[in-house]
Enzyme design. Structure first.
Site, PDB file in Angstrom:
ATOM      1  N   GLU A 128       0.805   3.785   1.921  1.00  0.00           N
ATOM      2  CA  GLU A 128       1.244   4.137   3.263  1.00  0.00           C
ATOM      3  C   GLU A 128       2.432   3.277   3.689  1.00  0.00           C
ATOM      4  O   GLU A 128       3.354   3.765   4.344  1.00  0.00           O
ATOM      5  CB  GLU A 128       0.100   3.942   4.270  1.00  0.00           C
ATOM      6  CG  GLU A 128      -1.149   4.742   3.950  1.00  0.00           C
ATOM      7  CD  GLU A 128      -2.175   3.972   3.119  1.00  0.00           C
ATOM      8  OE1 GLU A 128      -3.373   4.225   3.306  1.00  0.00           O
ATOM      9  OE2 GLU A 128      -1.776   3.131   2.285  1.00  0.00           O
ATOM     10  N   HIS A 174       0.842  -1.189   0.000  1.00  0.00           N
ATOM     11  CA  HIS A 174       0.000   0.000   0.000  1.00  0.00           C
ATOM     12  C   HIS A 174       0.881   1.244   0.000  1.00  0.00           C
ATOM     13  O   HIS A 174       2.043   1.203   0.391  1.00  0.00           O
ATOM     14  CB  HIS A 174      -0.910  -0.009   1.215  1.00  0.00           C
ATOM     15  CG  HIS A 174      -2.002  -1.034   1.126  1.00  0.00           C
ATOM     16  ND1 HIS A 174      -3.000  -1.137   2.063  1.00  0.00           N
ATOM     17  CD2 HIS A 174      -2.254  -1.994   0.203  1.00  0.00           C
ATOM     18  CE1 HIS A 174      -3.823  -2.106   1.726  1.00  0.00           C
ATOM     19  NE2 HIS A 174      -3.389  -2.655   0.603  1.00  0.00           N
ATOM     20  N   CYS A 199      -5.851   1.147   5.614  1.00  0.00           N
ATOM     21  CA  CYS A 199      -6.391  -0.136   6.076  1.00  0.00           C
ATOM     22  C   CYS A 199      -5.826  -0.417   7.471  1.00  0.00           C
ATOM     23  O   CYS A 199      -4.987   0.321   7.981  1.00  0.00           O
ATOM     24  CB  CYS A 199      -5.998  -1.248   5.104  1.00  0.00           C
ATOM     25  SG  CYS A 199      -4.249  -1.713   5.182  1.00  0.00           S
ATOM     26  N   CYS A 230      -1.902  -0.896   7.506  1.00  0.00           N
ATOM     27  CA  CYS A 230      -1.219   0.397   7.389  1.00  0.00           C
ATOM     28  C   CYS A 230      -1.408   1.238   8.651  1.00  0.00           C
ATOM     29  O   CYS A 230      -0.476   1.913   9.088  1.00  0.00           O
ATOM     30  CB  CYS A 230      -1.714   1.150   6.162  1.00  0.00           C
ATOM     31  SG  CYS A 230      -1.229   0.372   4.607  1.00  0.00           S
TER      32      CYS A 230
END
Length: 156
Positions: free
Chosen positions: A80, A78, A106, A109
């Site tokens: 992040e 991701h 999410c 993260c």
């Protein structure tokens, strides 16, 4: 001349960063900022040197995994995760920084963000992960949706 305020400036950069994404399902960009300086950027996609999903196909699509579930079943990282990894790789301290992201994080993260020392998350679009919101609300991190100056002016 209409100059963007700092928040608009950093969110626009996050949107630009998202355009580098190699994900077939969702393009996400992230920017970590401290004292009005960009420390690192990240977008979602496969690790360096690994075939992109446009070549291999989307594992999540193949397995019919709904958005917001089973994050570990994906070839990519991701945005992040990538922004935190990039900061670490280059020895950049992000403790006390703000994360601007095109989507709310999410749960995976969120846990990384909490332990990285980031103190504020500003996101553009939501993400269907209730546990993430619960854990962020329990943390000391300020977590809020970005409101563009145009939208603010229309509300007034």
């Amino acid at each position: 001349m209409q100059r963007p305020d700092w928040e608009e400036y950093f969110m626009e950069i996050a949107k630009l960063v998202s355009r580098r994404s190699t994900c077939l399902r969702r393009q996400v960009g992230a920017v970590v900022v401290k004292d009005k300086n960009i420390l690192a950027t990240g977008y979602n996609g496969t690790p360096s040197g690994i075939s992109h999903c446009e070549e291999t196909g989307c594992l999540r699509e193949q397995l019919k995994i709904p958005s917001g579930e089973r994050h570990e079943l994906c070839r990519g990282l991701h945005a992040e995760q990538n922004v935190i990894v990039q900061a670490a790789k280059h020895g950049i301290n992000i403790d006390g920084a703000t994360l601007y992201c095109t989507n709310s994080p999410c749960i995976i993260c969120s846990k990384m963000i909490i332990n990285s020392g980031i103190k504020e998350i500003v996101y553009l679009d939501g993400y269907p992960d209730i546990l993430s919101k619960d854990i962020l609300n329990e943390s000391d991190i300020e977590f809020r949706s970005y409101v563009s100056p145009v939208a603010q002016a229309e509300d007034e």
